[in-house]
Design an enzyme around this catalytic site. Structure first.
Site, short mmCIF file in Angstrom:
data_model
loop_
_atom_site.label_atom_id
_atom_site.label_comp_id
_atom_site.label_asym_id
_atom_site.label_seq_id
_atom_site.Cartn_x
_atom_site.Cartn_y
_atom_site.Cartn_z
CG ASP A 235 -1.80 -1.14 1.40
OD1 ASP A 235 -1.73 -2.05 0.57
OD2 ASP A 235 -2.60 -1.15 2.36
CG ASP B 102 -12.66 -4.08 1.71
OD1 ASP B 102 -11.95 -5.08 1.50
OD2 ASP B 102 -12.63 -3.06 0.99
#
EC number: 5.3.1.16
Length: 245
Positions: A7, A129
């Site tokens: 990320d 998610d």
């Protein structure tokens, strides 16, 4: 397959704790050297998340496109604020193998169905998610996990199955970046409910035994971020564990 994950914000590698932008760890690691390290150890597939793009797609980082041009011998799966046809075509044109779609699929399901049809369902991964509420219900979170919807996990997935969707990336947000172990029961549930999906697990990996347990429960791919960055184990060690019968 073990898939290393990186990320980044402003071109720097970071990890968020449970998706919280205000609770992030920054790593003094060059993203190009980190990718080279994973490739040297045998990685053929890498997951990239553009956290700037999550907040504003116009901020999609040039460094990401530099990565694609520098590493032609590895496949990339990319997520983070991908909301338009232009975003998708730019990424595919740059050589991305799979595009991860989360918020856009949940908020605009008809648009995502059209993308599955027009660009090929095999080229997309639906990112679901979840926040597990007090009633033990799996509710979908969107917009970089800033907002939890009333949409159930099952409903989010099943609407796209008739359009050829197979690749599902599921993250239990409470486990992400925590080293608390993956939510095995969640992945077992998903594989029982949707036996034909190709499941990617994400969140909570702390040890090689976590890798073993996920494989034992029929998870096809394991995304590993923080554990590799903080040397809990190496990609090579994880890969050897995965390849053992």
């Amino acid at each position: 397959m073990i898939i290393p994950s990186l990320d980044f914000i402003h071109g720097k590698i970071v990890r968020l704790y449970q998706g919280n932008y205000n609770n992030k760890i920054s790593y003094k690691k060059d993203i190009f050297k980190q990718i080279e390290k994973y490739i040297y150890q045998g990685a053929t597939y890498i997951h990239l998340v553009d956290l700037d793009g999550c907040n504003n797609p116009e901020n999609r980082q040039k460094s990401m496109f530099n990565i694609f041009s520098n590493f032609k011998n590895v496949s990339f799966q990319v997520g983070g604020g991908i909301r338009s046809k232009r975003d998708i075509e730019n990424l595919f044109h740059a050589g991305v193998s799979k595009i991860v779609i989360g918020t856009s699929a949940i908020l605009y399901p008809n648009k995502f169905k059209k993308w599955l049809k027009n660009y090929g369902s095999k080229n997309f991964v639906l990112s679901v998610d979840i926040n597990i509420n007090t009633k033990k219900e799996n509710k979908i979170a969107i917009q970089g996990w800033k907002k939890t919807t009333e949409i159930n996990l099952d409903d989010a997935i099943k609407q796209f199955i008739p359009y050829g969707l197979k690749n599902i990336l599921c993250t239990d947000i409470s486990r992400d970046g925590t080293f608390s172990g993956p939510n095995i029961s969640l992945y077992k549930y998903l594989k029982n409910k949707f036996p034909n999906i190709v499941l990617q697990s994400s969140g909570g990996i702390n040890s090689i035994s976590d890798i073993y347990n996920l494989k034992k429960n029929n998870v096809e791919h394991v995304i590993v971020g923080r554990a590799l960055l903080e040397n809990k184990f190496t990609f090579l060690e994880a890969s050897k564990c995965w390849l053992k019968e």
